[in-house]
Design a protein around this motif. Structure first.
Motif, PDB file in Angstrom:
ATOM      1  N   ASP A  18      13.822 -43.358  44.349  1.00  0.00           N
ATOM      2  CA  ASP A  18      13.972 -42.077  43.660  1.00  0.00           C
ATOM      3  C   ASP A  18      15.396 -41.874  43.156  1.00  0.00           C
ATOM      4  O   ASP A  18      16.335 -42.557  43.581  1.00  0.00           O
TER       5      ASP A  18
ATOM      6  N   ILE B 170      10.855 -41.240  39.974  1.00  0.00           N
ATOM      7  CA  ILE B 170      10.201 -42.133  40.929  1.00  0.00           C
ATOM      8  C   ILE B 170      10.030 -43.501  40.272  1.00  0.00           C
ATOM      9  O   ILE B 170       9.736 -43.589  39.069  1.00  0.00           O
TER      10      ILE B 170
ATOM     11  N   LYS C 280      -0.424 -38.733  40.361  1.00  0.00           N
ATOM     12  CA  LYS C 280      -1.296 -39.183  41.449  1.00  0.00           C
ATOM     13  C   LYS C 280      -2.116 -40.413  41.073  1.00  0.00           C
ATOM     14  O   LYS C 280      -2.374 -40.711  39.909  1.00  0.00           O
TER      15      LYS C 280
ATOM     16  N   TYR D 235       7.001 -43.386  53.103  1.00  0.00           N
ATOM     17  CA  TYR D 235       6.136 -42.278  53.527  1.00  0.00           C
ATOM     18  C   TYR D 235       4.920 -42.905  54.192  1.00  0.00           C
ATOM     19  O   TYR D 235       4.270 -43.794  53.632  1.00  0.00           O
TER      20      TYR D 235
ATOM     21  N   TYR E 245      11.359 -32.823  45.568  1.00  0.00           N
ATOM     22  CA  TYR E 245       9.979 -33.174  45.234  1.00  0.00           C
ATOM     23  C   TYR E 245       9.238 -33.447  46.543  1.00  0.00           C
ATOM     24  O   TYR E 245       9.855 -33.472  47.622  1.00  0.00           O
TER      25      TYR E 245
ATOM     26  N   GLU F  52       1.171 -32.729  38.940  1.00  0.00           N
ATOM     27  CA  GLU F  52       1.231 -33.707  40.025  1.00  0.00           C
ATOM     28  C   GLU F  52       0.919 -35.109  39.495  1.00  0.00           C
ATOM     29  O   GLU F  52       0.010 -35.301  38.692  1.00  0.00           O
TER      30      GLU F  52
ATOM     31  N   VAL G 162       5.888 -35.819  48.462  1.00  0.00           N
ATOM     32  CA  VAL G 162       4.927 -36.926  48.404  1.00  0.00           C
ATOM     33  C   VAL G 162       3.904 -36.691  49.507  1.00  0.00           C
ATOM     34  O   VAL G 162       4.244 -36.253  50.611  1.00  0.00           O
TER      35      VAL G 162
ATOM     36  N   PHE H 146       2.698 -37.450  44.009  1.00  0.00           N
ATOM     37  CA  PHE H 146       4.105 -37.062  43.904  1.00  0.00           C
ATOM     38  C   PHE H 146       4.158 -35.785  43.072  1.00  0.00           C
ATOM     39  O   PHE H 146       3.491 -35.672  42.044  1.00  0.00           O
TER      40      PHE H 146
END
Length: 449
Positions: free
Chosen positions: A126, A220, A108, A181, A145, A106, A147, A194
């Motif tokens: 993306d 990303i 982050k 998001y 993927y 992940e 988020v 992500f």
């Protein structure tokens, strides 16, 4: 019922703002609706500087998988970062390719300064993977993927398809810009994460179906964020303050660890108050001392001695010195950092002796009520100076509620009529002569003129 104000413990400077007991103006909830930027460290993914097409070095400020392993960088070789010329991004932005699925990979970062209740909107771009290892059938229908921010839902994403990708050749990328998001944070500095959900298939160059052990995943780029901060709630009582929390880089640590770090030297940390969430207020009135009953037929006018004490409320461990365990001892380093950041020197646990003018009418009871002037300061102890490596940045959030150095205490004499019990008490203390003889016998006759 009468209420008589009396002298104040500290000289009044100004009533700063509304408190738990309403001051003359201002709402209990200060509404906030404008969007404010949120710091996303290295959101353009340009650091450290890229050489060649790309590398597997974790971007500055981010963690992969673990937020504490590998000096905060997390899993080694957890993703691949491509320079703008290779990523295919329309604005030549660097991009990271998420590798494999599962928590170990992940991608982050903690969003600095975001508080619980804030509505955060993250924007990002993306694309399906552009790596040479990406087989055509892996990207021709897009790649999946997720988020997520702490407190928010998991948002599932599917990139655009790339039907023209060839194996062993860099792809051109099919970028979607301005993806969003939105989530409501449920804790301080929530983690933004992500994560690829593309299965890590073995090398499938021959049939175009493999991901080369996970070295082909969605990309990303250009990560940004804004927030709408929550309203200031001045109705929270001092026994319901939010707990202190501490972080080092993206890793959540114990408060005790952060206190030890900040106390290492006088300037090891700097305290920055959150001015929008710090305020002075009056706590609810409470009775101080005993009530006095006037059983006489005269007005009582006297000077009454009164002793009043206040205390500081903080959940920090004793070594922090907020409040100091012994006020006669030298202040701790954190105590100095706090007073330097706020520009005040609080009396942490003061006791005052006062004389109050008390007037009690016949047949009334009198008592004294106090409203303590308080200051609630919320803020952050942070590494000073801010280290070049964000993973070495210590941060401690806390709230300290203490006697206000500026807002004076209020003292009131209050009086009221006697209760039935108090009236009976007065009667029981009124002296009277006993009937001398035959007190229990009825009268034998009467005199009439």
């Amino acid at each position: 019922m009468r209420r008589r104000p009396t002298t104040l413990r500290r000289p009044a400077v100004a009533a700063l703002c509304l408190g738990l007991v309403a001051l003359p103006a201002g709402p209990a909830f200060a509404e906030r609706s404008a969007q404010e930027p949120v710091e996303v460290i290295n959101g353009d993914l340009s650091l450290p500087a890229l050489t060649g097409n790309g590398n597997t070095i974790t971007p500055t400020g981010w963690s992969i998988g673990s937020t504490s392993a590998n000096n905060g960088a997390g899993t080694a070789n957890g993703l691949i970062r491509f320079a703008g010329g290779t990523s295919g991004h329309p604005d030549q932005k660097a991009g990271v390719m998420l590798r494999e699925n599962g928590p170990a990979y992940e991608f982050k970062q903690r969003l600095r300064g975001v508080r619980p209740g804030a509505e955060v909107t993250v924007t990002f771009d993306d694309s399906p993977g552009v790596a040479m290892q990406c087989a055509p059938r892996t990207v021709e229908q897009g790649q999946t993927y997720t988020v997520q921010g702490d407190g928010g839902h998991v948002q599932k994403e599917l990139t655009e398809p790339d039907p023209d990708k060839e194996f062993n050749v860099f792809g051109a990328g099919v970028w979607r810009t301005g993806r969003t998001y939105t989530f409501t944070a449920d804790q301080s500095e929530p983690l933004l994460t992500f994560a690829s959900t593309v299965p890590a298939r073995p090398n499938g160059a021959a049939n175009g179906t493999g991901t080369n052990g996970g070295y082909c995943g969605p990309m990303i780029a250009d990560i940004k964020a804004v927030q709408v901060t929550p309203p200031l709630d001045k109705t929270i009582r001092s026994n319901e303050l939010p707990p202190s929390v501490a972080f080092k880089g993206n890793d959540k640590i114990t408060v005790a660890q952060a206190v030890t770090e900040c106390n290492r030297a006088a300037a090891q940390c700097a305290f920055t108050p959150e001015d929008d969430y710090s305020f002075a207020y009056y706590e609810p009135a409470r009775q101080t001392g005993e009530g006095y009953i006037n059983c006489t037929r005269a007005t009582i006018d006297r000077e009454r001695p009164l002793k009043f004490s206040a205390r500081t409320i903080s959940d920090l461990p004793a070594p922090a010195g907020l409040p100091p365990a012994n006020e006669s001892a030298a202040p701790s380093n954190m105590n100095g950092q706090f007073t330097g950041g706020t520009g005040t020197t609080p009396a942490w646990n003061p006791t005052a002796d006062r004389t109050v003018k008390e007037i009690i009418s016949p047949g009334e009871v009198s008592w004294i009520e106090t409203q303590s002037g308080r200051q609630r300061t919320e803020g952050w102890f942070k590494s000073s100076p801010t280290p070049a490596d964000p993973n070495q940045d210590w941060r401690l959030y806390t709230v300290v509620d203490y006697p206000s150095p500026q807002l004076a205490d209020r003292f009131y004499q209050r009086t009221g009529p006697l209760t039935a019990a108090e009236q009976a008490r007065c009667r029981s203390h009124r002296p009277s002569a006993e009937t001398p003889n035959d007190a229990g016998s009825p009268a034998a006759g009467a005199d009439r003129g």
